[in-house]
Scaffold this motif. Sequence first.
Motif, short mmCIF file in Angstrom:
data_model
loop_
_atom_site.label_atom_id
_atom_site.label_comp_id
_atom_site.label_asym_id
_atom_site.label_seq_id
_atom_site.Cartn_x
_atom_site.Cartn_y
_atom_site.Cartn_z
N ALA A 137 69.64 8.30 57.73
CA ALA A 137 71.03 8.47 57.31
C ALA A 137 71.14 8.76 55.82
CB ALA A 137 71.83 7.21 57.65
N PHE A 138 70.28 8.14 55.02
CA PHE A 138 70.32 8.35 53.57
C PHE A 138 69.69 9.69 53.16
CE2 PHE A 138 71.09 3.76 53.20
CZ PHE A 138 72.02 3.74 52.16
N CYS A 139 68.96 10.32 54.06
CA CYS A 139 68.31 11.61 53.76
C CYS A 139 68.78 12.67 54.74
CB CYS A 139 66.79 11.46 53.82
SG CYS A 139 66.12 10.23 52.69
N PRO A 140 70.06 12.99 54.75
CA PRO A 140 70.58 13.94 55.74
C PRO A 140 69.95 15.32 55.58
CG PRO A 140 72.18 13.56 53.99
CD PRO A 140 71.09 12.55 53.79
N ASP A 141 69.56 15.89 56.72
CA ASP A 141 69.01 17.25 56.77
C ASP A 141 67.69 17.40 56.01
OD1 ASP A 141 71.20 18.23 58.29
OD2 ASP A 141 72.38 18.38 56.44
N ALA A 142 67.05 16.29 55.66
CA ALA A 142 65.75 16.37 54.99
C ALA A 142 64.62 16.45 56.01
CB ALA A 142 65.54 15.14 54.09
N THR A 143 63.48 16.94 55.57
CA THR A 143 62.25 16.85 56.35
C THR A 143 61.63 15.51 55.98
OG1 THR A 143 61.98 19.25 56.29
CG2 THR A 143 60.05 17.94 56.87
N LEU A 144 61.87 14.51 56.81
CA LEU A 144 61.60 13.12 56.46
C LEU A 144 60.37 12.58 57.18
CD1 LEU A 144 62.51 10.41 55.12
CD2 LEU A 144 63.95 10.06 57.15
N SER A 145 59.49 11.93 56.43
CA SER A 145 58.35 11.22 56.99
C SER A 145 58.40 9.78 56.51
CB SER A 145 57.03 11.88 56.55
OG SER A 145 55.91 11.10 56.94
N VAL A 146 58.36 8.82 57.45
CA VAL A 146 58.48 7.41 57.10
C VAL A 146 57.25 6.66 57.62
CG1 VAL A 146 59.84 5.31 57.32
CG2 VAL A 146 61.00 7.53 57.22
N THR A 147 56.60 5.92 56.74
CA THR A 147 55.48 5.05 57.10
C THR A 147 55.84 3.62 56.73
OG1 THR A 147 53.87 6.82 56.70
CG2 THR A 147 53.03 4.56 56.76
N VAL A 148 55.78 2.70 57.70
CA VAL A 148 56.08 1.30 57.44
C VAL A 148 54.86 0.47 57.83
CG1 VAL A 148 57.64 -0.63 57.89
CG2 VAL A 148 58.52 1.72 57.94
N LEU A 149 54.26 -0.19 56.85
CA LEU A 149 53.06 -0.98 57.09
C LEU A 149 53.41 -2.42 57.45
CD1 LEU A 149 50.82 0.28 54.13
CD2 LEU A 149 51.10 1.24 56.43
N LYS A 150 52.38 -3.20 57.71
CA LYS A 150 52.57 -4.57 58.18
C LYS A 150 52.06 -5.62 57.20
CE LYS A 150 52.25 -3.28 63.09
NZ LYS A 150 51.55 -3.54 64.38
#
Length: 215
Positions: A64-77
């Motif tokens: 939602a904060f990056c509308p129309d972006a080519t977005l890659s998200v990595t969430v570690l543990k």
Amino acid sequence: MIRLGAGPLGSVAVLGAHCDDIAIGAGGTLLTICSARPGIRVDALVLSGGGSEREDEERAALAAFCPDATLSVTVLKLPDGRLPAHWDEAKSALEELRGRSNPDVLFAPRTDDLHQDHRGLAKLVPTAFRDHLVLGYEIVKWDADLGRPNSYQPLTPERAEQKVALLQEHYGSQRHRPWYDREAFLGLARIRGIECNARYAEAFHVSKLTVDLEG
């Protein structure tokens, strides 16, 4: 006040120790960048929260904060509050990101943040991203560690309200916290706006900046 830009932006990287750090610290700026540049590449790395409700919140929020972006998200543990004990894992994650990303600007925690996870991540950034513009965002919290920022992104009233609305919508797990409310977010944005002659703003700390005054 002189207004300087970062030049053409083709890609952005955003780093957070915890889910919601990025959105709180730089959410309005991300909205501004991505709305103006459809298709811009945004690489996000978050060190903790992977495999939990927090990861689901983070992925939905960053979309939602990056509308129309080519977005890659990595969430570690990595465990919350234990970054110093997981230094190697955090450093490897940054180096992996650097191997596949060469951002024009990078948003990360600031180096004098009193939360050990935020501060630890900030200190790791220049070990992987040595020749990049790094903007250190701020997060209001119990530690009372807000400092004197030296760069600002003005936000329109509509953009500031949009940021707060998205924070409230996407991070339900945080709504019970006493500092997580509209007044806190807009209040800080109003103060930073005063400091840069705008209604609202997000503020950042820059530790090193190379300028090109020839062009």
